[in-house]
Design a protein around this motif. Structure first.
Motif, PDB file in Angstrom:
ATOM      1  N   PHE A 177      -9.599   2.602 -15.485  1.00 45.05           N
ATOM      2  CA  PHE A 177      -9.845   1.220 -15.061  1.00 45.05           C
ATOM      3  C   PHE A 177     -10.721   0.437 -16.040  1.00 45.05           C
ATOM      4  N   ASP A 178     -11.177   1.105 -17.116  1.00 43.67           N
ATOM      5  CA  ASP A 178     -12.122   0.468 -18.030  1.00 43.67           C
ATOM      6  C   ASP A 178     -13.300  -0.094 -17.245  1.00 43.67           C
ATOM      7  N   PHE A 179     -13.853   0.742 -16.366  1.00 48.55           N
ATOM      8  CA  PHE A 179     -14.853   0.326 -15.393  1.00 48.55           C
ATOM      9  C   PHE A 179     -15.956   1.384 -15.381  1.00 48.55           C
ATOM     10  N   ASP A 181      -4.042  -3.955  -9.415  1.00 46.84           N
ATOM     11  CA  ASP A 181      -4.293  -2.590  -9.892  1.00 46.84           C
ATOM     12  C   ASP A 181      -5.547  -2.507 -10.751  1.00 46.84           C
ATOM     13  N   ARG A 182      -6.453  -3.481 -10.602  1.00 48.93           N
ATOM     14  CA  ARG A 182      -7.670  -3.491 -11.409  1.00 48.93           C
ATOM     15  C   ARG A 182      -8.907  -3.575 -10.520  1.00 48.93           C
ATOM     16  N   ILE A 239      -0.008   5.179 -11.181  1.00 50.28           N
ATOM     17  CA  ILE A 239       0.303   6.471 -10.576  1.00 50.28           C
ATOM     18  C   ILE A 239      -0.856   6.926  -9.690  1.00 50.28           C
ATOM     19  N   ALA A 240      -2.077   6.788 -10.195  1.00 48.60           N
ATOM     20  CA  ALA A 240      -3.257   7.186  -9.428  1.00 48.60           C
ATOM     21  C   ALA A 240      -3.391   6.373  -8.147  1.00 48.60           C
ATOM     22  N   LEU A 241      -3.148   5.077  -8.232  1.00 48.52           N
ATOM     23  CA  LEU A 241      -3.282   4.222  -7.052  1.00 48.52           C
ATOM     24  C   LEU A 241      -2.216   4.534  -6.011  1.00 48.52           C
TER      25      LEU A 241
END
Length: 414
Positions: free
Chosen positions: A332-334, A360-361, A16-18
């Protein structure tokens, strides 16, 4: 459509964010002024930053979403004869905003003009604190200076702060002087404080840049007449529209991310933010949802959409997709922090590190530098994320495209 109170998975929230940020489909369509308008409409604001080790920050979001577009076109849109964007810090930090948003931030300018610092500045609006303290001192010591500076710009035309303050003597900081505007970090001349106050109050605007130095002129000589004639909105009405824009740009976000002091597109005082979010929920424009693993209440824009994401892009440290670092880590676990202010011995991934978006990552961190003397896009380091798929072919293609866009002849990999 997600219903009120439903749980949204992290993967769905990320997509959704992307999509909200303009990464929902492949790069397609016209890479011209209409394409740039589309990007600005998606991201809401283009943050301006002075770091130029690779490229000025406000150019990079367009490249991430469009590819090799014309930076000169963006310059004309921002600082041309009929600008479509205007520059200010009435949104998130110093940014370029659509001129259609000018009536939405006039209430902030009015507050600054009245020097209502508690509402207009504080932690919620990024007006330099040196302006606040400096103006308090100027009112005591040089009460007529602001009017003199405004009169000079009116009579002589556009000029830089240095030209406005020509002949001013820099005040030396003493141990007894608490004014940060005279310290080693700011060391502003009085004329600089005055012109920055006039800018924050909307009485002058940035009409262009020489190198990267701001050029100031009267607002009525910078903005299109139709924009100046547009009705000024009441503060509460403007605040609702600002949060709507933020919600459309983010797709799904917490109240802090929508309009909080550290991550929102248009930061609002805490009590105001709570009220506006509640009103938009009541009107059905924000849908309360729970993002998987999140501790805070999230809100989904009623216009949000999502689908498969097949993106390939280098993302600026100042891109709206990742400027809220906590949100970036959650979706994003980033874990990401910019390193330009970190001592060299403490840097982990490099100096000017851009996350690399694939699908998407965020799959890698790429340290980049434009060596203009040798016409080379230098890549000191590339750091893959744990478990990342093979991305080198896609990254090399993107680096090659970026080098050409920046007018560089070659890419030098680590």
């Amino acid at each position: 459509m997600v219903n009120v109170g439903e749980s949204v998975s992290v993967g769905e929230a990320r997509r959704i964010a992307l999509w909200a940020q303009g990464f929902g489909g492949p790069r397609a369509g016209r890479v011209d002024v209409r394409g740039i308008r589309r990007v600005v409409g998606r991201v809401g604001v283009l943050q301006v930053d002075s770091v130029n080790v690779l490229c000025r920050a406000h150019y990079l979001p367009g490249f991430s979403r469009l590819g090799a577009y014309s930076r000169e076109t963006l310059d004309r849109m921002a600082w041309g004869d009929e600008p479509e964007l205007f520059e200010g810090f009435w949104g998130h930090k110093a940014s370029l905003l659509p001129v259609s948003g000018y009536p939405l931030v006039r209430w902030r300018m009015r507050a600054v003009e009245r020097q209502v610092w508690g509402e207009a500045v504080g932690a919620e609006v990024s007006v330099p604190w040196a302006v606040v303290v400096g103006m308090e001192r100027l009112q005591r010591e040089r009460p007529g200076l602001v009017g003199e500076v405004l009169g000079r710009i009116a009579a002589e035309g556009a000029m830089t702060a240095g030209e406005v303050g020509a002949g001013e003597v820099r005040r030396k900081k003493s141990d007894a002087d608490p004014d940060p505007s005279t310290g080693s970090m700011w060391n502003w001349q009085d004329a600089k404080i005055a012109v920055e106050y006039l800018f924050a109050a909307g009485l002058v605007m940035i009409s262009g840049r020489r190198g990267f130095e701001r050029v100031y002129d009267l607002t009525e000589r910078v903005l299109p007449e139709a924009v100046l004639r547009a009705p000024e909105l009441a503060a509460d009405e403007a605040q609702r529209e600002l949060v709507r824009i933020s919600a459309r740009s983010l797709g799904v976000a917490t109240a802090q991310e929508l309009c909080g002091k550290t991550g929102g597109h248009y930061p609002l005082p805490q009590a105001t933010a709570r009220r506006v979010v509640a009103e938009l929920v009541e009107e059905g424009e924000l849908v309360p949802v729970q993002v998987e693993g999140g501790k805070q209440q999230s809100y989904l824009s009623a216009t949000a959409e999502a689908g498969p994401v097949d993106a390939c892009a280098l993302i600026s440290p100042f891109d709206t997709l990742i400027w809220n670092r906590d949100r970036t880590e959650r979706l994003f676990d980033f874990f990401y922090r910019i390193s330009i202010y970190t001592p060299a011995s403490q840097r982990i991934h490099g100096y000017y590190v851009l996350p690399f978006l694939l699908g998407d990552r965020l799959v890698a961190r790429v340290d980049l530098k434009a060596d203009r003397k040798t016409s080379t896009l230098v890549v000191p380091t590339i750091t893959a994320e744990p478990g990342a798929p093979d991305f080198m072919d896609a990254l090399i293609a993107e680096l090659t495209l970026m080098a050409g866009w920046l007018g560089l002849e070659r890419v030098r990999l680590p």
